[in-house]
Write a protein that holds these residues in place. Structure first.
Motif, PDB file in Angstrom:
ATOM      1  N   SER A  26       0.877  -1.174   0.000  1.00 17.20           N
ATOM      2  CA  SER A  26       0.000   0.000   0.000  1.00 17.20           C
ATOM      3  C   SER A  26       0.915   1.224   0.000  1.00 17.20           C
ATOM      4  CB  SER A  26      -0.895  -0.007   1.247  1.00 17.20           C
ATOM      5  OG  SER A  26      -1.551   1.230   1.350  1.00 17.20           O
ATOM      6  N   VAL A  27       0.923   1.968  -1.104  1.00 20.97           N
ATOM      7  CA  VAL A  27       1.977   2.965  -1.308  1.00 20.97           C
ATOM      8  C   VAL A  27       1.409   4.384  -1.310  1.00 20.97           C
ATOM      9  CG1 VAL A  27       3.883   3.686  -2.799  1.00 20.97           C
ATOM     10  CG2 VAL A  27       3.195   1.285  -2.781  1.00 20.97           C
ATOM     11  N   THR A  28       2.095   5.277  -0.605  1.00 23.60           N
ATOM     12  CA  THR A  28       1.782   6.704  -0.657  1.00 23.60           C
ATOM     13  C   THR A  28       3.041   7.454  -1.063  1.00 23.60           C
ATOM     14  OG1 THR A  28       0.209   6.419   1.150  1.00 23.60           O
ATOM     15  CG2 THR A  28       0.860   8.679   0.612  1.00 23.60           C
ATOM     16  N   VAL A  29       2.924   8.314  -2.074  1.00 22.19           N
ATOM     17  CA  VAL A  29       4.028   9.185  -2.493  1.00 22.19           C
ATOM     18  C   VAL A  29       3.780  10.561  -1.878  1.00 22.19           C
ATOM     19  CG1 VAL A  29       5.120  10.341  -4.461  1.00 22.19           C
ATOM     20  CG2 VAL A  29       4.420   7.941  -4.653  1.00 22.19           C
ATOM     21  N   PHE A  30       4.806  11.110  -1.248  1.00 20.93           N
ATOM     22  CA  PHE A  30       4.714  12.462  -0.690  1.00 20.93           C
ATOM     23  C   PHE A  30       5.575  13.402  -1.529  1.00 20.93           C
ATOM     24  CE2 PHE A  30       3.711   9.644   2.773  1.00 20.93           C
ATOM     25  CZ  PHE A  30       2.711  10.302   3.490  1.00 20.93           C
ATOM     26  N   ASP A  31       4.945  14.403  -2.120  1.00 21.06           N
ATOM     27  CA  ASP A  31       5.698  15.414  -2.881  1.00 21.06           C
ATOM     28  C   ASP A  31       4.773  16.595  -3.111  1.00 21.06           C
ATOM     29  OD1 ASP A  31       7.049  16.970  -4.882  1.00 21.06           O
ATOM     30  OD2 ASP A  31       8.188  15.204  -5.444  1.00 21.06           O
ATOM     31  N   PRO A  32       5.198  17.808  -2.718  1.00 21.02           N
ATOM     32  CA  PRO A  32       4.315  18.963  -2.915  1.00 21.02           C
ATOM     33  C   PRO A  32       4.050  19.264  -4.385  1.00 21.02           C
ATOM     34  CG  PRO A  32       6.431  19.620  -1.934  1.00 21.02           C
ATOM     35  CD  PRO A  32       6.432  18.128  -2.005  1.00 21.02           C
ATOM     36  N   ALA A  33       4.927  18.803  -5.285  1.00 19.96           N
ATOM     37  CA  ALA A  33       4.734  19.067  -6.718  1.00 19.96           C
ATOM     38  C   ALA A  33       5.366  17.916  -7.509  1.00 19.96           C
ATOM     39  CB  ALA A  33       5.371  20.397  -7.109  1.00 19.96           C
ATOM     40  N   ALA A  34       4.698  16.757  -7.443  1.00 20.60           N
ATOM     41  CA  ALA A  34       5.287  15.552  -8.042  1.00 20.60           C
ATOM     42  C   ALA A  34       5.601  15.764  -9.524  1.00 20.60           C
ATOM     43  CB  ALA A  34       4.331  14.374  -7.878  1.00 20.60           C
ATOM     44  N   GLY A  35       6.772  15.309  -9.928  1.00 19.72           N
ATOM     45  CA  GLY A  35       7.149  15.332 -11.348  1.00 19.72           C
ATOM     46  C   GLY A  35       7.609  16.677 -11.856  1.00 19.72           C
ATOM     47  N   SER A  36       7.771  17.654 -10.966  1.00 23.68           N
ATOM     48  CA  SER A  36       8.064  19.002 -11.459  1.00 23.68           C
ATOM     49  C   SER A  36       9.540  19.383 -11.360  1.00 23.68           C
ATOM     50  CB  SER A  36       7.257  20.038 -10.664  1.00 23.68           C
ATOM     51  OG  SER A  36       7.732  20.071  -9.330  1.00 23.68           O
ATOM     52  N   GLY A  37      10.362  18.561 -10.749  1.00 21.92           N
ATOM     53  CA  GLY A  37      11.756  18.928 -10.515  1.00 21.92           C
ATOM     54  C   GLY A  37      12.670  18.516 -11.658  1.00 21.92           C
TER      55      GLY A  37
END
Ligand code: GLY
Length: 362
Positions: A26-37
């Motif tokens: 059961s997976v949770t990704v934490f990122d304020p702006a995923a894929g933007s870096g």
């Protein structure tokens, strides 16, 4: 169900999350702006063979193992989303002077000596495969097995793969590993990895990059990735369906991602020295990112504690490292080790340890 927190939603974090979710986590990704870096800024070149150099045997073999996984990985993405991520099938490194031509021979001897395929081309040979390159190009090194990826298509496709696999993406930052109560945690925060785990030897290495759009009447983009060294500066041109990505500057500037006038000027001048018609393209976008650099240019993939795994420090090769990193982390989550990723073991650096002050690492 076992729970996994992936901190960082770039291509490394998303691919780790996708793979783990498919394996039953059961997976949770934490990122304020995923894929933007850096994943969004990148060029998408996969060139571990063309970048080979005598003495860098571990980097070559790790890169080759990473490259070997890409065709099957791209097939899986396409099967899941319908998105074809490859934008070129081969890479051509060109020489503009005698010293560059000698370097190409050095690379060819080293890399073919390790059993990988590279082919030296003379001036007519280069002209035959890429007729629009500058007349001053005097030799080339063709890597028939080094493709390139549209990094932005990859980001979008991985987000869809994650969604289909039930991964939750939370637009939140994590300020301390202790704040997470998941069974396992993967740190995939790229150049910022040391903010959560200060002993990780990862530092930001700034890169500026241009995106050019083809205009009616201009010669088409090259069919292959074109790499060169111009005035001592590395340059690459990565084709896209509608243009060319020109990269990249490389220098230490902390987390600054402002695009400088000098960076754009140098990239355009160097690119025109290799592909003169490039001036007819539209300058569509300039951007800059922070590559996650390590002291030996290999990433950090491995266990930090029983609960915490790092997958960061991919330097110039973040896109290349996506499939092998997802596989290596999946192995660690199953209490196994992927032999081909051993060179990336983080404890090769003696300073890598559990943080002394934050505590709470179970
Ligand atoms: N991937 C090439 C670069 O970082 O410039």
């Amino acid at each position: 169900m076992r729970t996994l927190a992936v901190v960082g939603g770039g291509v490394i974090g998303l691919s780790v999350a996708w793979r783990a979710a498919e394996s039953g986590w059961s997976v949770t990704v934490f990122d304020p702006a995923a894929g933007s870096g850096a994943s969004w800024v990148a060029g998408g070149m996969l060139a571990p063979l063309s970048e080979g150099w005598p003495g860098e045997d571990e980097a070559l073999e790790f890169g080759a193992a990473a490259l070997a996984r890409w065709p099957e990985f791209a097939d899986r993405i396409r099967a899941a989303t319908g998105v074809p991520v490859f934008v070129a099938e081969q890479t051509l490194t060109v020489a503009l002077d005698a010293a560059d031509a000698a370097d190409l021979r050095t690379i060819a001897d080293f890399v073919t000596g390790h059993g990988h395929e590279l082919r030296l081309l003379d001036r007519p040979g280069v002209r035959e495969v890429e007729p629009d390159l500058a007349r001053t190009v005097r030799a080339g090194l063709l890597a028939p097995t080094e493709p390139a990826v549209d990094n932005r298509a990859l980001v979008e496709a991985l987000r869809r793969c994650c969604a289909r696999a039930g991964v939750h993406i939370r637009a939140e930052s994590v300020s301390a590993v202790d704040d997470l109560d998941h069974d396992r945690i993967v740190l995939a925060t790229g150049a910022a990895a040391a903010r959560l785990w200060p002993s990780l030897p990862v530092r930001p290495v700034k890169g500026e990059i241009l995106r050019l759009r083809h205009r009616p009447g201009a010669p088409p983009p090259p069919r292959r990735v074109i790499r060169a060294r111009v005035h001592g500066r590395p340059l690459y041109l990565v084709p896209r369906g509608d243009g060319i990505v020109v990269g990249a500057t490389q220098y230490e500037a902390g987390f600054d991602t402002a695009v400088t006038v000098a960076g754009v000027r140098d990239l355009i001048a160097d690119a025109e020295a290799v592909l003169p018609a490039l001036g007819e393209y539209e300058l569509w976008e300039t951007s800059a990112g922070a590559r996650p650099g390590t002291p030996d240019n290999l990433p950090l993939i491995g266990r930090l504690t029983d609960r915490v795994i790092v997958a960061a420090g991919h330097g110039r090769n973040g896109i290349l490292g996506v499939p092998i990193t997802a596989e290596a982390v999946a192995a660690l989550l199953a209490d196994e080790v992927l032999a081909e990723a051993k060179a990336a073991e983080p404890h090769r650096f003696s300073e890598v340890s559990a943080p002394s002050s934050s505590g709470g690492i179970r």
